[in-house]
Design an enzyme around this catalytic site. Structure first.
Site, PDB file in Angstrom:
ATOM      1  N   CYS A  38       0.830  -1.211   0.000  1.00 22.53           N
ATOM      2  CA  CYS A  38       0.000   0.000   0.000  1.00 22.53           C
ATOM      3  C   CYS A  38       0.862   1.257   0.000  1.00 22.53           C
ATOM      4  O   CYS A  38       0.517   2.249  -0.644  1.00 22.53           O
ATOM      5  CB  CYS A  38      -0.953  -0.018   1.190  1.00 22.53           C
ATOM      6  SG  CYS A  38      -2.081  -1.429   1.140  1.00 22.53           S
ATOM      7  N   THR A  39       1.982   1.212   0.690  1.00 21.51           N
ATOM      8  CA  THR A  39       2.908   2.341   0.706  1.00 21.51           C
ATOM      9  C   THR A  39       3.506   2.542  -0.681  1.00 21.51           C
ATOM     10  O   THR A  39       3.527   3.667  -1.205  1.00 21.51           O
ATOM     11  CB  THR A  39       4.021   2.124   1.753  1.00 21.51           C
ATOM     12  OG1 THR A  39       3.407   1.982   3.038  1.00 21.51           O
ATOM     13  CG2 THR A  39       4.998   3.279   1.772  1.00 21.51           C
TER      14      THR A  39
END
Length: 147
Positions: A38-39
């Site tokens: 997600c980062t």
């Protein structure tokens, strides 16, 4: 399912984000703030933000995390795109991204990493499901630039 996918959600900015005011729009759904995939995805969308804007598109990320969590995530990684909080899963369900997943042998419901391009009427013109984070933002940019 409705023909239009318009919604209002609280944003990492502290304001309400009204999709109808930001069309055309790229909406990406992701499972959880500050996790590796997600980062990476958020960083890639942030890096390409100006190119999306030049193509006339706003990009937003949506997860079930709180606004406070989104704010920390944005601050920690210098993210420049609005992250929206869908704590009650209303918008996740509108886009049908809540799926059964297998976490450590246990079945749980979670967000399937997915991206949607909405046109000026709030209709989906392209959808990606079961997305792999690396390189995905570039693929979406290529679509909005070239159709």
């Amino acid at each position: 399912m409705s023909d239009t996918y318009l919604f209002r959600l609280p944003a990492s900015s502290g304001d309400m984000f009204d999709a109808a005011e930001h069309l055309p729009l790229v909406v990406y759904f992701y499972p959880k703030d500050s996790t590796p995939g997600c980062t990476l995805e958020a960083q890639e969308f942030t890096a390409l933000q100006q190119e999306f804007r030049a193509a006339g598109f706003t990009v937003v990320g949506i997860s079930r995390d709180s606004v406070a969590s989104h704010q920390k995530f944005c601050q920690k990684y210098a993210l420049g795109i609005p992250l929206l909080s869908d704590a009650d899963e209303t918008v996740c369900r509108l886009f049908d991204v809540i799926k059964e997943k297998n976490m450590y042998g246990k079945k749980v419901l979670g967000i399937e990493r997915s991206t949607f391009v909405l046109d000026t009427h709030g209709q989906i013109v392209r959808a990606w499901r079961k997305v792999k984070a690396a390189g995905h933002a570039r693929e979406v940019l290529d679509f909005v630039q070239n159709g």
